[in-house]
Design an enzyme around this catalytic site. Sequence first.
Site, PDB file in Angstrom:
ATOM      1  CB  CYS A 194      94.759  33.658 -13.853  1.00  0.00           C
ATOM      2  SG  CYS A 194      94.015  35.285 -14.008  1.00  0.00           S
ATOM      3  NE  ARG A 238      90.651  36.540 -17.844  1.00  0.00           N
ATOM      4  CZ  ARG A 238      91.211  36.009 -16.772  1.00  0.00           C
ATOM      5  NH1 ARG A 238      92.443  35.524 -16.836  1.00  0.00           N
ATOM      6  NH2 ARG A 238      90.560  35.945 -15.630  1.00  0.00           N
TER       7      ARG A 238
END
Length: 237
Positions: free
Chosen positions: A54, A137
């Site tokens: 991330c 995601r």
Amino acid sequence: MEETKQEVVSLPRLGDDAPRFTAETTQGVINFPDDYKGQWVILFSHPADFTPVCTSEFMTFASMQDEFKELNTELVGLSVDGLYSHIAWLRTIKEKIEYKGMKDIEVNFPLIEDITMEVSKKYGMIQPGESNTKAVRAVFIVDPAGKIRTMIYYPLSMGRNFDELKRAIIALQTADAFSVATPADWRPGDDVIVPTAGSCGTAKDRMEGKEGEMKCYDWFFCTKPLAKEEVFQKIRK
Ligand code: BEZ
């Protein structure tokens, strides 16, 4: 035999109005998609603050923010972490992380706190086969009218390809602006696909080379050149 109950995950569909929400973010409260009328938006989720994939993604997104703005495209992130975690993580990124030539990176786009999972559940970002507690995601490209135009879901372990996200925005805007479609692996400057002939006469004309610059691989599959400059002249802000 004992039955296991699986929660049904609802996913929005392409062409749907983007589900509405009001949320607290690192840039204040946003009303989605109303605050973004007239703009394209990449709404994306990430699994958790202070995690490596991330972090690499946020640094990449933030360093491309101006390129997206040139395409009239805003970024909005989300995870199920709280606001203070978001703030602390973004401060760490700016102050401490140097990665692939990116440093001193300030994330200026809103990052939604979604501890209640209210937003992530509306967008099918919680996918129990992957995780019950973290968003996958997900990427939603929402157009200026607030409609969902592209959805991409990646698992927790895989960082996104940001060139592809930018290519997707350009391809969508090109399709809208020029009433064409874009073939496999299309990039600005490549030939585009013209709508399939709707009559026998048009099909014949095209196959006989009577429609100007068109190249036909068969009557239903014709392309024409579209210069990169023309694309950007029309779609750039
Ligand atoms: C990461 O961003 O590195 C990550 C987050 C959640 C699960 C696995 C990896």
